[in-house]
Design an enzyme around this catalytic site. Structure first.
Site, PDB file in Angstrom:
ATOM      1  N   THR A  65       0.836  -1.200   0.000  1.00 19.53           N
ATOM      2  CA  THR A  65       0.000   0.000   0.000  1.00 19.53           C
ATOM      3  C   THR A  65       0.868   1.247   0.000  1.00 19.53           C
ATOM      4  OG1 THR A  65      -1.964   1.016   0.987  1.00 19.53           O
ATOM      5  CG2 THR A  65      -0.384   0.033   2.530  1.00 19.53           C
ATOM      6  N   LYS A  69       3.381   1.404  -3.946  1.00 17.32           N
ATOM      7  CA  LYS A  69       2.758   0.658  -5.051  1.00 17.32           C
ATOM      8  C   LYS A  69       3.533   0.765  -6.370  1.00 17.32           C
ATOM      9  CE  LYS A  69      -1.937   0.600  -3.240  1.00 17.32           C
ATOM     10  NZ  LYS A  69      -3.375   0.746  -3.515  1.00 17.32           N
TER      11      LYS A  69
END
Ligand code: ATR
Length: 289
Positions: A65, A69
């Site tokens: 996350t 990413k």
């Protein structure tokens, strides 16, 4: 659960990570499936070292996350083509010699739309917004062969950049970009699938929408908001008031997790099991209804 020498480890890397819903999703699924698997949060600022370390430590799979990413991509052994086009990966699956990267955020939206019977193929689609989420949705639309795609954004240059990027990959794809105030370019006699990707209307600004004009909403057949808090956004309300069907973002969150779990474990999560996870998520996020 009992953690033993045989227990498989999955987890999520990010920073911050404390508010992640993913441990709830995956530890629940591991329990109902009776799998010897545990899912833990790993707070880290170093995505490169984290991916190498996870492989070395025999980690089965990871979610990725904010803010990692993009940064994980050069560290992958393989990458799914849709994730590569989008340029963002949120799921790593252990393969021989490293990890394969996927973007289950966008595959989660795809599964949600399929299950809710919202078509993309051969439809006229509008994306509101041109940030990271919009870019992913735009590539999904191209790979699902929508008839036309219109990207509306406050900053038109960002919409144009996504449109140009897509045309480089999907030659001849019918995509156009406009400033958000130019929604009157949408044709009166057409009905559109509209996907709302801006953060306008996100809690606590529940009364805000990116567009308020009823003439826009009269052209909406299906309105999908990727915001999940509140569960019913102002955008969704305006879609309904003009007779369209609206959908919120919580199932996208649900299915990104379900798909990652399926990729790691080779199991198939039933709709009944997915619904149990959905109820857990709603409770955790204080979302009623
Ligand atoms: P994400 O990764 O979630 O897509 P992002 O990349 O920060 O987030 O993108 C946010 C999107 O919301 C952008 O399209 C942004 O418009 P700009 O490109 O013009 O900044 C849009 N957005 C944010 N606040 C907005 C507002 N008040 N009105 C209209 N659009 C807004």
């Amino acid at each position: 659960m009992d953690i033993r020498g045989t227990t498989k480890v999955c987890g999520i890397i990010g920073n911050p990570i404390k508010h992640s819903m993913s441990p709830i999703i995956h530890n629940y699924l591991a329990k109902v499936k009776g799998l010897d698997l545990v899912y833990v949060p790993f707070e880290t600022t170093n995505a490169v070292a984290a991916v190498a370390g996870a492989y070395e430590l025999n980690v089965l799979g990871m979610n990725v996350t904010v803010p990692h990413k993009n940064a994980v991509i050069p560290q992958l052994k393989e990458i799914d083509s849709l994730a590569a086009n989008i340029g963002a990966v949120n799921t790593l699956v252990r393969v021989d010699g490293g990890f394969k990267g996927y973007n289950t955020d966008i595959l989660g939206l795809k599964r949600q739309l399929e299950l809710e019977n919202v078509p993309l193929k051969d439809m006229d689609v509008v994306i509101v917004g041109a940030g990271g989420a919009a870019r992913a949705v735009a590539f999904l639309c191209a790979s699902e062969k929508v008839k036309s795609l219109t990207i509306l954004n406050r900053t038109v240059s960002k919409a144009e950049e996504i449109a140009n990027n897509i045309k480089q990959v999907f030659e001849g794809f019918n995509v156009s970009a406009y400033t958000i105030n130019d929604y009157s370019v949408l044709e009166n006699e057409k009905k559109y699938v509209v996907i709302q990707t801006t953060n306008v209307g996100l809690h606590p600004n529940n009364l805000e929408a990116p567009i308020y004009d009823k003439t826009f909403y009269d052209r909406v057949l299906y309105g999908v908001d990727i915001i999940y808090n509140p569960s019913k956004t102002k955008f969704m309300q305006l879609v309904n008031e003009s007779g369209g069907q609206s959908f919120g973002g919580i199932k996208m969150l649900l299915y990104q997790g379900v798909l990652a779990f399926e990729l790691w474990t080779g199991t198939s999560v039933s709709e009944e099991e997915a619904n149990e996870v959905l109820q857990l998520l709603k409770k955790e996020l204080n979302i009623d209804e």
